[in-house]
Scaffold this active site. Structure first.
Site, PDB file in Angstrom:
ATOM      1  N   ARG A  78       0.793  -1.220   0.000  1.00 10.36           N
ATOM      2  CA  ARG A  78       0.000   0.000   0.000  1.00 10.36           C
ATOM      3  C   ARG A  78       0.826   1.272   0.000  1.00 10.36           C
ATOM      4  O   ARG A  78       0.568   2.175  -0.794  1.00 10.36           O
ATOM      5  CB  ARG A  78      -0.924   0.060   1.226  1.00 10.36           C
ATOM      6  CG  ARG A  78      -2.239  -0.609   1.030  1.00 10.36           C
ATOM      7  CD  ARG A  78      -2.694  -1.196   2.344  1.00 10.36           C
ATOM      8  NE  ARG A  78      -1.790  -2.257   2.725  1.00 10.36           N
ATOM      9  CZ  ARG A  78      -1.948  -3.519   2.340  1.00 10.36           C
ATOM     10  NH1 ARG A  78      -2.987  -3.852   1.641  1.00 10.36           N
ATOM     11  NH2 ARG A  78      -1.081  -4.456   2.683  1.00 10.36           N
ATOM     12  N   THR A  79       1.780   1.388   0.900  1.00 11.68           N
ATOM     13  CA  THR A  79       2.456   2.677   1.041  1.00 11.68           C
ATOM     14  C   THR A  79       3.156   3.048  -0.266  1.00 11.68           C
ATOM     15  O   THR A  79       2.998   4.160  -0.775  1.00 11.68           O
ATOM     16  CB  THR A  79       3.448   2.646   2.221  1.00 11.68           C
ATOM     17  OG1 THR A  79       2.722   2.239   3.376  1.00 11.68           O
ATOM     18  CG2 THR A  79       4.058   4.015   2.481  1.00 11.68           C
ATOM     19  N   LYS A 107      25.787  -4.609  -2.522  1.00 18.45           N
ATOM     20  CA  LYS A 107      27.251  -4.625  -2.719  1.00 18.45           C
ATOM     21  C   LYS A 107      27.976  -3.991  -1.534  1.00 18.45           C
ATOM     22  O   LYS A 107      29.185  -3.884  -1.532  1.00 18.45           O
ATOM     23  CB  LYS A 107      27.615  -3.848  -3.986  1.00 18.45           C
ATOM     24  CG  LYS A 107      27.011  -4.399  -5.260  1.00 18.45           C
ATOM     25  CD  LYS A 107      27.443  -3.524  -6.436  1.00 18.45           C
ATOM     26  CE  LYS A 107      26.653  -3.839  -7.683  1.00 18.45           C
ATOM     27  NZ  LYS A 107      26.826  -2.790  -8.708  1.00 18.45           N
ATOM     28  N   ARG A 128      11.451   3.699   3.360  1.00 19.48           N
ATOM     29  CA  ARG A 128      11.022   2.728   4.380  1.00 19.48           C
ATOM     30  C   ARG A 128      12.255   1.956   4.804  1.00 19.48           C
ATOM     31  O   ARG A 128      12.977   1.418   3.952  1.00 19.48           O
ATOM     32  CB  ARG A 128       9.952   1.782   3.831  1.00 19.48           C
ATOM     33  CG  ARG A 128       9.606   0.677   4.812  1.00 19.48           C
ATOM     34  CD  ARG A 128       8.372  -0.095   4.431  1.00 19.48           C
ATOM     35  NE  ARG A 128       7.158   0.666   4.717  1.00 19.48           N
ATOM     36  CZ  ARG A 128       5.929   0.145   4.696  1.00 19.48           C
ATOM     37  NH1 ARG A 128       5.762  -1.135   4.395  1.00 19.48           N
ATOM     38  NH2 ARG A 128       4.880   0.884   4.970  1.00 19.48           N
ATOM     39  N   HIS A 156       5.034   5.524  11.527  1.00 21.91           N
ATOM     40  CA  HIS A 156       4.527   5.512  10.152  1.00 21.91           C
ATOM     41  C   HIS A 156       3.685   6.787   9.959  1.00 21.91           C
ATOM     42  O   HIS A 156       2.455   6.728   9.899  1.00 21.91           O
ATOM     43  CB  HIS A 156       3.698   4.244   9.930  1.00 21.91           C
ATOM     44  CG  HIS A 156       3.486   3.895   8.493  1.00 21.91           C
ATOM     45  ND1 HIS A 156       3.684   4.773   7.436  1.00 21.91           N
ATOM     46  CD2 HIS A 156       3.065   2.729   7.917  1.00 21.91           C
ATOM     47  CE1 HIS A 156       3.401   4.165   6.309  1.00 21.91           C
ATOM     48  NE2 HIS A 156       3.034   2.924   6.568  1.00 21.91           N
TER      49      HIS A 156
HETATM   50  C1  NCD Z   1       1.293  -1.070   7.887  1.00 25.22           C
HETATM   51  C2  NCD Z   1       2.808  -0.974   7.982  1.00 25.22           C
HETATM   52  O1  NCD Z   1       3.518  -1.241   7.021  1.00 25.22           O
HETATM   53  O2  NCD Z   1       3.234  -0.594   9.053  1.00 25.22           O
HETATM   54  N1  NCD Z   1       0.822  -1.160   6.577  1.00 25.22           N
HETATM   55  C3  NCD Z   1       0.707  -0.042   5.834  1.00 25.22           C
HETATM   56  O3  NCD Z   1       1.650   0.686   5.614  1.00 25.22           O
HETATM   57  N2  NCD Z   1      -0.505   0.253   5.357  1.00 25.22           N
HETATM   58  C4  NCD Z   1       0.682  -2.035   8.819  1.00 25.22           C
HETATM   59  C5  NCD Z   1       1.247  -3.411   8.960  1.00 25.22           C
HETATM   60  O4  NCD Z   1       2.178  -3.832   8.276  1.00 25.22           O
HETATM   61  O5  NCD Z   1       0.707  -4.133   9.791  1.00 25.22           O
END
Ligand code: NCD
Length: 329
Positions: A78-79, A107, A128, A156
């Site tokens: 999703r993100t 590497k 991320r 997040h």
């Molecule tokens: C979440 C995450 O990655 O922290 N998902 C997201 O970004 N929508 C929730 C999760 O992984 O449980």
């Protein structure tokens, strides 16, 4: 003009506040923690998000020529796709790494060097990474804005913006609500950021989890002086009280000992029967992915909002990006 401006227009404090708001610009800003944003800034992003919703259908060129680098060193559906969709709908484009093993990190290249290279290819970075420390470091060495797309078990912030936006759009307000965060409050980064952001609002916050997965003490300490926090393990008791039930999965990948995971696995599962005493207009949210904590029979109930939340997420990220790129003030 939002309510805040109208209510506070004629006293000295408001002049200071209005000056602050005049200077409030997210252009070029790093978003590492939700704590980097004030309530006014969050409200402003949400106001802009409303104007983005029609553009999700028509498309726009306001981010034409802008490039977003999505660097994902942990799994994501999703993100990453939501940021890509947001850029695409506004006429911008994305480049990125979603599989670190195919990049020079494999590497032995340092994150700093990767960032110094990528900043030549893009106008902003969504990163991320397992650690917030690394995201801060990336922001320090980057000359372009860095947005935290999820930092390990810590934070997040952009998920929180879309969570708040979903609350606001679905309930018409956030102040005055009873909100429960249910699930893995220890390792879930979305609930950490969300709890901190909700401390800007007048809410009663129920923290519902199996005991070993309780919210970290330092977050409770940070927010409990500002909002009413109630910790409990009793889901049944809180169901009739809440306006919003925000559910999360158990973060299996964060457990260092799998026996500990086995002990809490399946500890909670929402079914239609379990929510029978819920308020008629109670909504259920979830950042997704869902594993087994919400039974699919709830998907068609009037309470379910977790897939709508994904839709709001694109509008919220379109707003955030437009503000960070300075295309919208
Ligand atoms: C979440 C995450 O990655 O922290 N998902 C997201 O970004 N929508 C929730 C999760 O992984 O449980």
């Amino acid at each position: 003009m939002n309510e805040f401006w109208r209510v506070k227009s004629f006293n000295y404090d408001s002049i200071v506040v209005m000056e602050e708001m005049c200077h409030m610009s997210l252009k070029g800003k790093d978003i590492i923690s939700i704590r980097d944003l004030t309530r006014n800034e969050i409200e402003h992003i949400m106001e802009v998000a409303v104007t983005m919703e029609p553009l999700m259908k028509t498309g726009s060129k306001i981010l034409g020529g802008k490039i977003l680098a999505c660097l994902f060193f942990e799994p994501s559906t999703r993100t990453r796709l939501s940021f890509e969709s947001a850029m695409d709908r506004l006429g911008g484009s994305c480049i990125g790494i979603s599989e670190p093993r195919t990049s020079s990190i494999e590497k032995g290249e340092s994150l700093e060097d990767t960032i110094r290279v990528v900043e030549n290819y893009a106008d902003a970075i969504v990163l991320r990474h397992p650690s917030e420390e690394a995201i801060r470091l990336a922001a320090e060495c980057a000359s372009i804005p860095v947005i935290n797309g999820g930092s390990g078990a810590e934070e997040h912030p952009t998920q929180t913006i879309l969570d708040l936006y979903t609350m606001k759009r679905e309930m018409g307000k956030i102040d005055g609500l009873n909100i429960a965060l249910l699930g893995d409050l220890k390792y879930g980064r979305t609930v950490h950021s969300l709890a901190c952001a909700l401390a800007h609002y007048y809410v009663n916050l129920y923290l519902v989890s199996p005991e070993p997965l309780a919210m970290p003490r330092q977050i409770i300490k940070e927010i409990s002086g500002r909002i009413h926090v109630i910790e409990t393990c009793d889901i049944e008791e809180i169901i009739p009280k809440v306006n919003i039930l925000y559910v999360t999965r158990i973060q299996k990948e964060r457990f260092t000992n799998l026996n500990d995971y086995e002990r809490v696995k399946g500890a909670y599962r929402l079914t239609l029967q379990a929510i029978i005493n819920a308020k008629k207009d109670m909504i259920i949210m979830h950042p997704l992915p869902r594993i087994d904590e919400i039974s699919p029979e709830i998907d068609d109930s009037p309470h379910a909002r977790y897939f709508k939340e994904v839709w709001y997420g694109v509008a919220a990220r379109m707003a955030l990006l437009s503000l960070i790129f300075g295309t919208i003030e």
